[in-house]
Design an enzyme around this catalytic site. Sequence first.
Site, PDB file in Angstrom:
ATOM      1  N   HIS A 278     -12.432   7.402   1.420  1.00  0.00           N
ATOM      2  CA  HIS A 278     -12.852   6.069   2.254  1.00  0.00           C
ATOM      3  C   HIS A 278     -13.059   6.472   3.208  1.00  0.00           C
ATOM      4  O   HIS A 278     -12.593   7.430   4.149  1.00  0.00           O
ATOM      5  CB  HIS A 278     -12.178   4.863   1.917  1.00  0.00           C
ATOM      6  CG  HIS A 278     -10.695   5.159   2.295  1.00  0.00           C
ATOM      7  ND1 HIS A 278      -9.993   4.326   3.564  1.00  0.00           N
ATOM      8  CD2 HIS A 278      -9.563   5.729   1.894  1.00  0.00           C
ATOM      9  CE1 HIS A 278      -9.001   4.493   3.856  1.00  0.00           C
ATOM     10  NE2 HIS A 278      -8.382   5.149   2.800  1.00  0.00           N
ATOM     11  N   ASP A 290      -6.088   8.412   8.383  1.00  0.00           N
ATOM     12  CA  ASP A 290      -6.583   7.004   7.041  1.00  0.00           C
ATOM     13  C   ASP A 290      -7.817   6.220   7.434  1.00  0.00           C
ATOM     14  O   ASP A 290      -7.798   5.035   8.006  1.00  0.00           O
ATOM     15  CB  ASP A 290      -5.179   6.016   7.433  1.00  0.00           C
ATOM     16  CG  ASP A 290      -5.569   5.806   5.845  1.00  0.00           C
ATOM     17  OD1 ASP A 290      -6.230   5.370   4.721  1.00  0.00           O
ATOM     18  OD2 ASP A 290      -4.597   4.240   5.808  1.00  0.00           O
ATOM     19  N   GLU A 322     -12.567   0.415   0.725  1.00  0.00           N
ATOM     20  CA  GLU A 322     -10.964   0.970   0.634  1.00  0.00           C
ATOM     21  C   GLU A 322      -9.764  -0.051   0.445  1.00  0.00           C
ATOM     22  O   GLU A 322      -8.891  -0.348  -0.258  1.00  0.00           O
ATOM     23  CB  GLU A 322     -10.434   2.339   0.907  1.00  0.00           C
ATOM     24  CG  GLU A 322      -9.790   2.858  -0.321  1.00  0.00           C
ATOM     25  CD  GLU A 322      -8.282   3.299   0.018  1.00  0.00           C
ATOM     26  OE1 GLU A 322      -7.208   2.931  -0.351  1.00  0.00           O
ATOM     27  OE2 GLU A 322      -8.109   2.866   1.402  1.00  0.00           O
ATOM     28  N   GLU A 323      -9.475   0.019   2.039  1.00  0.00           N
ATOM     29  CA  GLU A 323      -8.211  -1.076   2.366  1.00  0.00           C
ATOM     30  C   GLU A 323      -8.377  -2.337   1.987  1.00  0.00           C
ATOM     31  O   GLU A 323      -6.853  -2.802   2.245  1.00  0.00           O
ATOM     32  CB  GLU A 323      -8.387  -0.284   4.634  1.00  0.00           C
ATOM     33  CG  GLU A 323      -8.648   0.519   5.036  1.00  0.00           C
ATOM     34  CD  GLU A 323      -7.442   1.538   4.164  1.00  0.00           C
ATOM     35  OE1 GLU A 323      -6.137   0.504   3.574  1.00  0.00           O
ATOM     36  OE2 GLU A 323      -7.110   2.565   5.230  1.00  0.00           O
ATOM     37  N   ASP A 351      -7.398  11.256   0.610  1.00  0.00           N
ATOM     38  CA  ASP A 351      -7.312  10.041   1.424  1.00  0.00           C
ATOM     39  C   ASP A 351      -5.782  10.501   1.956  1.00  0.00           C
ATOM     40  O   ASP A 351      -5.077  10.215   1.628  1.00  0.00           O
ATOM     41  CB  ASP A 351      -6.787   8.904   0.505  1.00  0.00           C
ATOM     42  CG  ASP A 351      -6.897   8.159   1.036  1.00  0.00           C
ATOM     43  OD1 ASP A 351      -6.731   7.596   2.280  1.00  0.00           O
ATOM     44  OD2 ASP A 351      -6.490   6.177   0.862  1.00  0.00           O
ATOM     45  N   HIS A 451      -2.104   2.776   9.474  1.00  0.00           N
ATOM     46  CA  HIS A 451      -2.400   1.152   9.611  1.00  0.00           C
ATOM     47  C   HIS A 451      -2.274   0.379  10.671  1.00  0.00           C
ATOM     48  O   HIS A 451      -2.057  -0.358  10.697  1.00  0.00           O
ATOM     49  CB  HIS A 451      -1.654   0.553   8.346  1.00  0.00           C
ATOM     50  CG  HIS A 451      -2.843   0.716   7.450  1.00  0.00           C
ATOM     51  ND1 HIS A 451      -2.573  -0.006   5.912  1.00  0.00           N
ATOM     52  CD2 HIS A 451      -3.651   1.534   7.018  1.00  0.00           C
ATOM     53  CE1 HIS A 451      -3.734   0.134   5.135  1.00  0.00           C
ATOM     54  NE2 HIS A 451      -3.995   1.529   5.396  1.00  0.00           N
TER      55      HIS A 451
HETATM   56 ZN   LIG Z   1      -6.661   5.435   3.187  1.00  0.00          ZN
END
Ligand SMILES: [Zn+2]
Length: 484
Positions: A278, A290, A322-323, A351, A451
């Site tokens: 992603h 990420d 994706e998130e 990922d 994140h």
């Molecule tokens: Zn990811």
Amino acid sequence: MRAQGRRTMRWGAVAAAVLLPLGLASPANAGPVADVFAKLLVKQVKGANVTKHLDALQGIADANGGTRAVGTPGYAASVDYVAGRLKKAGYKVTRQPINYVQDWSETSPPVLAQTGGTTWVPNEDFFTFEPSPAGDVTAQVQAVDLTLPPTPTPTSTSGCEEADFTGFVAGRIALIQRGTCAFATKIRNAGKAGASGIIVFNEGQPGRTDAFVLDIGEWRAGVPMVFADFAVGQALAANPGASVHLKVDSDLRLGTSDNVIAETRLGLPGKVVMVGSHLDSVPAGPGINDNGSGSAANLEVALQMAHFPVKHKVRFAFWAAEEIGLLGSDQYVEKLSPAERAKIKLYLNFDMIASPNHAYKLYDGDDSDGAGSPAGPPGSDRIEKTFERFFTSRNLATVGTDFDGRSDYGPFIAVGIPSGGIFTGAEGIKTPEEAALFGGQAGVAYDACYHQACDTITNINATALDVNADAIADSTARYAFELP
Ligand SMILES: [Zn+2]
């Protein structure tokens, strides 16, 4: 016409130039050919060049408010960067539009009332599922594979399988019970069966009786949908054939974003090897581990093998959104015709492959860990073995990671496409056993910046990035010539 003709010749010439000196082109030698190209690609894919792509993604985030989240200019610039590089290398590149929820709000409370019977209290007995489309329907309710009374622990598979809707009459309102699969799965299946509205009620065990607010990230059934308490479900189930008035008054605005899909011009069109990652970050940060890491490695692998005389088509995917619910990969798989789907022989997902406190985790294709979700589709076990062999050849240990559906392989394994991949860990905590195997710190998250705004270019373990880029090169080159 002219450009295309020239291109064909150039590719033919390249194929011959790469193959002839090796002298291993006969089909009987598929194994050795795969070995030769795997070794060649591993040599060509260098960590320093993967890092250059990460630098570019960091630069894009810096220039765009610190994020590359879907719907932001940072994502659009990431798409341009990846698509531009792939196109220049000779790939057939397409941007596939996908939808996501840009904005959703509820204008007035929902309505749920049995014709000639109970009118239930909105935002108490039932709530609108976010992001439900608006709709106002009066129709007969039809129960879908309910388990009443409920079992002591959650077991209901109501609406989890398309087959649950065999005999469902299109145009009716589907009555579904909460249970063991995702709400979104039930909603999608009800939509496909032609439901005009959807009522999901809580399953009925202690602690699982009330209704509450829930964002399920799914809107594609296109009809009003609500989440009701167990009592509503029981009452409706006890009155088969009754009609209900269901109304949701909401404002759902969809945005459009792009998956980037790049395919080799050579290779058998009926045998496609897919490699995906992603490309979007979360809004909070630049998303360099990420998932800049997986995307940068996949991009570099693609660029370095652009002139390989591949036997199978290799299709690289850089997924949007994706998130916010695997939307890019999900909509990609959903739009494949059965024939197109059958051509995809396997899917590799990358990922988060350079977590600062990393472990080398392989998706548990054979369920040898016996943890969480079951094994992947048949063939996933052999993909896991290919990765294992690579790490063993470097004297590196690996551990398994459950196929829990938390990344873009989810939609692929859901339709039976064998899958595999590498993951170096997210917010989970490294165990003492893993610290002994991989170094780093036990008791600390694999990626303490998961994140967050601090998922920057400094949030990368260079060794893990280098090793995993080689592992991706090894498996991708291998499968380009020989299926597992
Ligand atoms: Zn990811």
